[in-house]
Enzyme design. Structure first.
Site, short mmCIF file in Angstrom:
data_model
loop_
_atom_site.label_atom_id
_atom_site.label_comp_id
_atom_site.label_asym_id
_atom_site.label_seq_id
_atom_site.Cartn_x
_atom_site.Cartn_y
_atom_site.Cartn_z
N LYS A 89 -40.61 8.07 2.27
CA LYS A 89 -40.02 8.85 3.36
C LYS A 89 -39.67 10.29 2.98
CE LYS A 89 -38.82 5.44 6.63
NZ LYS A 89 -38.87 4.11 5.96
N GLU A 111 -32.80 10.09 13.21
CA GLU A 111 -32.40 8.74 13.60
C GLU A 111 -32.63 7.85 12.39
OE1 GLU A 111 -35.45 9.88 14.09
OE2 GLU A 111 -36.53 8.26 13.09
N SER A 378 -44.79 1.06 -0.77
CA SER A 378 -44.08 2.10 -0.01
C SER A 378 -42.69 2.41 -0.52
CB SER A 378 -44.03 1.73 1.47
OG SER A 378 -43.42 0.46 1.65
C1 LIG Z 1 -39.41 2.97 6.53
C2 LIG Z 1 -40.19 2.20 5.56
C3 LIG Z 1 -41.42 1.58 5.90
C4 LIG Z 1 -41.99 1.60 7.30
O1 LIG Z 1 -42.26 2.85 7.80
P1 LIG Z 1 -43.76 3.38 8.04
O2 LIG Z 1 -43.58 4.57 8.88
O3 LIG Z 1 -44.52 2.28 8.71
O4 LIG Z 1 -44.32 3.69 6.71
C5 LIG Z 1 -42.12 0.91 4.93
N1 LIG Z 1 -41.65 0.81 3.66
C6 LIG Z 1 -40.48 1.38 3.28
C7 LIG Z 1 -40.02 1.23 1.88
C8 LIG Z 1 -39.71 2.08 4.21
O5 LIG Z 1 -38.55 2.64 3.84
#
Ligand SMILES: *Cc1c(COP(=O)(O)O)cnc(C)c1O
Length: 398
Positions: A89, A111, A378
């Site tokens: 993020k 948000e 992610s």
């Molecule tokens: C917010 C988040 C997601 C999901 O958000 P996307 O916009 O689909 O990438 C996935 N993994 C983590 C660790 C997150 O913080």
């Protein structure tokens, strides 16, 4: 992908479904973004902070033990979990704060659901000395104490939202309302590739670094492109970030993994592309989870970051074109994958990322040996350890 078009459409999806009062803010933002993304100086500045502050490039890690366990493809993990603040993020919030600074904005709003985007926004705002207000549903504030504390320590104000289900969808509505009245001095950072044009395009631009690095790294490691890309999909930003630089490589398959939650009944999952249908949510047209009257459905996932009833318009388009496929993984499957990843690789993954791992455990054994798979890790799972402990207790130990 030559998308979106100048009106912000990815095929039939996307666009700008907002009140007239928000149009000037979106037009101003679009102008500033187009100008900045064309400019070497902006790119240099962004690259500087991605390198020195976020810690990029992060590794594309060959997961040897996981590869042996699965017995199919060679599995590589793109380590977004190693970024500053622990997820992808920050790539987006940093880019947008730089853009806000360029536009002369002094205040940031955002948000947040689980608080991850709120923390990433508060972090980037703090680093640039900007005021930051984060809208968050009261229900989420109750569930996400740690991230609320982090935001406060970073100097942000958490604004409680008590409308509707008191969760992410309602927080997004409130943030948009704030922005309508405040865009003279305020920039609104959306946390995924959702919302009205130019947000889906802009957030994808800032997240594309994931796939750009991964492409270079896999070519260096293996001398060829991967056969399959896998990423979890909430709003879809880490997935688009990984997919986009491979879009023209027709032999590279792409799979997005949504939250199957506790089952297919309404309210029990967040599998928007698998079980939803086209509609309008938060200013753009895309797949939406909704009832027969078009009311947005409640959602559930053990992974708070996947708990969203919409999805980015680019994904709806990729699904329609069959350029990428979408499937879902349930809470229990994600939880097993979480445990396995901890013990086999020594990596505590975010519960969101564990959905992508679960998909690999399920489908990987059917892929040829020596095929190549790249998965987006992610985020890291520190934020999820209490949730996981609770889920394991409910299952009767782990
Ligand atoms: C917010 C988040 C997601 C999901 O958000 P996307 O916009 O689909 O990438 C996935 N993994 C983590 C660790 C997150 O913080």
């Amino acid at each position: 992908m030559n998308m979106p078009d100048t009106e912000g459409y990815f095929g039939e999806f996307g666009g700008r479904f907002v009140p007239e009062t928000l149009m000037p803010a979106l037009e101003q933002l679009e102008g500033a973004f187009e100008e900045a993304s064309d400019e070497h100086q902006f790119r240099r500045e962004l690259d500087y902070y991605l390198r020195e502050y976020v810690g990029r490039p992060n590794p594309l890690y060959y997961a040897e033990r996981l590869t042996k366990l699965v017995g199919g493809p060679r599995i590589y993990l793109k380590r977004e979990d190693l970024n500053h603040t622990g997820a992808h993020k920050i790539n987006n919030t940093l880019g947008q704060v730089l853009l806000a600074a360029r536009m002369g904005k002094k205040r940031i709003i955002a948000e947040t659901g689980a608080g991850q985007h709120g923390v990433a926004s508060a972090t980037a705002a703090a680093m640039f000395g900007m005021e930051c207000d984060v809208y968050m549903g009261e229900e989420d504030i109750r569930r996400q104490k740690l991230n609320c504390l982090r935001m406060k320590l970073l100097g942000a104000k958490v604004v409680p939202v008590n409308t509707g289900s008191k969760t992410l969808k309602d927080a997004t509505n409130e943030a948009m309302r704030d922005w309508m009245a405040s865009f003279d001095n305020t920039h609104y950072i959306i946390g995924s590739v959702v919302g009205p044009h130019p947000f889906p395009k802009m957030v994808a631009y800032f997240q594309r670094v994931i796939g750009e690095e991964a492409r270079e790294q896999i070519l260096k490691a293996e001398g060829r492109l991967p056969d399959l890309l896998v990423a979890c999909v909430g709003g879809g930003s880490n997935a688009i970030g990984l997919f986009e630089p491979f879009m023209k490589d027709e032999d590279v398959r792409m799979v997005g993994v949504e939250a199957g939650g506790r089952g297919n009944a309404d309210g029990e999952h967040a599998a928007t592309l698998s079980l939803g249908r086209p509609g309008v949510l938060h200013g753009s047209k895309s797949f939406v989870l909704q009832d027969e009257d078009g009311q947005t459905s409640p959602v559930h996932s053990a992974a708070a970051g996947l708990d969203y009833p919409g999805v980015g318009p680019a994904h709806s388009c990729l699904k329609a074109l069959n350029r990428s496929q979408y499937t879902s993984v349930g809470d229990a499957e994600a939880l097993s994958a979480f445990k396995l990843c901890c013990r086999s690789e020594g990596i505590v993954p975010a519960l969101e990322s564990a959905h992508a791992i679960a998909y690999i455990l399920r489908e990987g054994p059917r892929m040829p040996e020596n095929s190549l798979l790249v998965m987006c890790m992610s985020g890291r799972g520190d934020k999820d350890v209490y949730e996981v402990e609770e889920l394991l207790n409910m299952q009767g130990g782990g």
